[in-house]
Design a protein around this motif. Structure first.
Motif, PDB file in Angstrom:
ATOM      1  N   LEU A 164      21.967  64.954  29.371  1.00  0.00           N
ATOM      2  CA  LEU A 164      22.869  65.909  30.023  1.00  0.00           C
ATOM      3  C   LEU A 164      23.040  65.585  31.496  1.00  0.00           C
ATOM      4  CD1 LEU A 164      24.328  68.695  29.260  1.00  0.00           C
ATOM      5  CD2 LEU A 164      22.459  69.737  30.559  1.00  0.00           C
ATOM      6  N   MET A 165      21.932  65.395  32.193  1.00  0.00           N
ATOM      7  CA  MET A 165      21.986  65.174  33.641  1.00  0.00           C
ATOM      8  C   MET A 165      22.529  63.797  34.003  1.00  0.00           C
ATOM      9  SD  MET A 165      21.124  67.850  35.379  1.00  0.00           S
ATOM     10  CE  MET A 165      22.043  68.801  34.182  1.00  0.00           C
ATOM     11  N   HIS A 166      22.432  62.846  33.082  1.00  0.00           N
ATOM     12  CA  HIS A 166      22.920  61.497  33.360  1.00  0.00           C
ATOM     13  C   HIS A 166      24.326  61.272  32.814  1.00  0.00           C
ATOM     14  CE1 HIS A 166      18.428  60.147  33.577  1.00  0.00           C
ATOM     15  NE2 HIS A 166      18.795  60.906  34.589  1.00  0.00           N
ATOM     16  N   SER A 167      24.935  62.336  32.304  1.00  0.00           N
ATOM     17  CA  SER A 167      26.312  62.243  31.831  1.00  0.00           C
ATOM     18  C   SER A 167      27.251  62.439  33.009  1.00  0.00           C
ATOM     19  CB  SER A 167      26.582  63.322  30.766  1.00  0.00           C
ATOM     20  OG  SER A 167      27.961  63.407  30.485  1.00  0.00           O
ATOM     21  N   LEU A 245      23.083  65.115  40.725  1.00  0.00           N
ATOM     22  CA  LEU A 245      23.174  64.188  41.850  1.00  0.00           C
ATOM     23  C   LEU A 245      21.800  63.679  42.255  1.00  0.00           C
ATOM     24  CD1 LEU A 245      25.852  65.985  44.030  1.00  0.00           C
ATOM     25  CD2 LEU A 245      25.917  63.561  43.430  1.00  0.00           C
ATOM     26  N   LYS A 246      20.857  64.597  42.371  1.00  0.00           N
ATOM     27  CA  LYS A 246      19.495  64.220  42.748  1.00  0.00           C
ATOM     28  C   LYS A 246      18.917  63.249  41.725  1.00  0.00           C
ATOM     29  CE  LYS A 246      14.849  66.148  43.250  1.00  0.00           C
ATOM     30  NZ  LYS A 246      14.015  67.360  43.088  1.00  0.00           N
ATOM     31  N   ASP A 247      19.134  63.538  40.455  1.00  0.00           N
ATOM     32  CA  ASP A 247      18.627  62.693  39.383  1.00  0.00           C
ATOM     33  C   ASP A 247      19.188  61.281  39.476  1.00  0.00           C
ATOM     34  OD1 ASP A 247      16.842  64.173  37.712  1.00  0.00           O
ATOM     35  OD2 ASP A 247      17.847  63.291  35.980  1.00  0.00           O
ATOM     36  N   LEU A 248      20.489  61.191  39.647  1.00  0.00           N
ATOM     37  CA  LEU A 248      21.140  59.884  39.669  1.00  0.00           C
ATOM     38  C   LEU A 248      20.730  59.085  40.896  1.00  0.00           C
ATOM     39  CD1 LEU A 248      23.069  57.946  38.312  1.00  0.00           C
ATOM     40  CD2 LEU A 248      24.954  59.052  39.503  1.00  0.00           C
TER      41      LEU A 248
END
Length: 307
Positions: A164-167, A245-248
């Motif tokens: 989800l977060m990397h989509s 954003l933080k994750d990426l």
């Protein structure tokens, strides 16, 4: 209308699913906070009481600190705490994020111990409620104190959370949502005895069982319709985008060296944010950081192609 562009985004089913799934993860985090805090206090006491060196109650006198993600302790006390962390880590031969920790606080702060079992980027975090769902889920997965929870269920939710977060398109299908819902239900069922988790599970079920309709103040709506205020949606959209954003950016930058394989993800995220005027204004600083990183990655690509 202030939220005109958000209304337009909510007309896209995939994006609406993305927001709903993100909301569910926020509820997972809310449900786990108190439980994890209590369990880490218990774990901290167990570690101390089962170790004669730690039981002495001494503190670090050598100012032991990690360097980046490496930690070679100077004093015997921090060395013993490090040994205990590795002993209780379910994957001790994987990367342990020592950079999250302030070792001199291990003897007195259970949360400093918890951060050794979390993804990087937690250095300044001092309480469970300051974490995102990923940090708490990784703690459940990587600390053997939580061995009473089925780790396969935890890793399944982590996998969906990362997808989800990397989509960067910020869209997921109805089929993906169905599998995601099932994985959440199975995990939370393991902790149904925790009141906050039971509340979170109910909130998640309610969110996933209805079509997300928007209530505009002052505008009549159909009786009995499930409604969510546009301001509420806007707030959790902002929180989710910041987490993504933080994750990426954390994924793409490892100890100062960008990973150029993810250039396409950065470009897609850049296009999404800059393609929505309200988001472009709100995330101006982050867009600048992305542009700088994009330039670095393109430079690396260019240089590697010339070699």
């Amino acid at each position: 209308m202030v939220h005109e562009e958000l209304f337009a985004r909510l007309n896209e089913v995939g994006y609406k699913n993305w927001l709903k799934a993100g909301y569910c993860l926020m509820k997972v985090k809310d449900g786990l906070c108190g439980f994890v805090d209590n369990e880490m206090r218990d774990f901290h006491n167990v570690v101390i009481n089962s170790n004669t060196i730690l039981l002495r109650g001494t503190t670090c006198q050598s100012n032991c600190r990690p360097k980046n993600n490496q930690f070679q302790s100077v004093c015997a006390l921090c060395s013993e705490w490090k040994r205990e962390i590795v002993k209780h880590h379910t994957k001790p031969y994987s990367v342990i994020n020592w950079g999250n920790c302030r070792p001199w606080l291990w003897p007195t702060e259970p949360w400093e111990l918890a951060k050794a079992f979390m993804p990087r980027g937690q250095t300044g975090v001092t309480r469970a409620e300051h974490c995102d769902a990923a940090a708490l889920l990784n703690l459940l997965h990587l600390c053997d104190h939580f061995s009473f929870i089925n780790h396969c269920l935890v890793t399944e939710v982590i996998r969906y959370r990362n997808e989800l977060m990397h989509s960067c398109e910020m869209r997921v299908s109805d089929q993906w949502m169905a599998h995601f819902q099932k994985s959440l239900e199975q995990l939370l069922l393991q902790l149904r005895h925790v009141p906050e988790v039971a509340i979170a599970a109910q909130q998640i079920q309610e969110m996933l069982s209805v079509d997300l309709s928007v209530h505009v103040p002052g505008v009549d709506s159909v009786d009995g319709a499930n409604r969510v205020g546009i301001e509420s949606i806007s707030l959790w959209e902002t929180e989710l985008l910041r987490e993504s954003l933080k994750d990426l950016l954390n994924t793409d930058e490892h100890e100062g060296a960008p990973i150029y394989a993810d250039l396409q993800k950065l470009q897609m995220l850049h296009r999404f944010l800059s393609g929505n005027k309200d988001l472009e204004e709100q995330f101006g600083n982050e867009l600048h950081s992305i542009q700088v990183l994009e330039d670095q990655l393109q430079s690396l690509n260019s240089n590697s192609g010339q070699q």
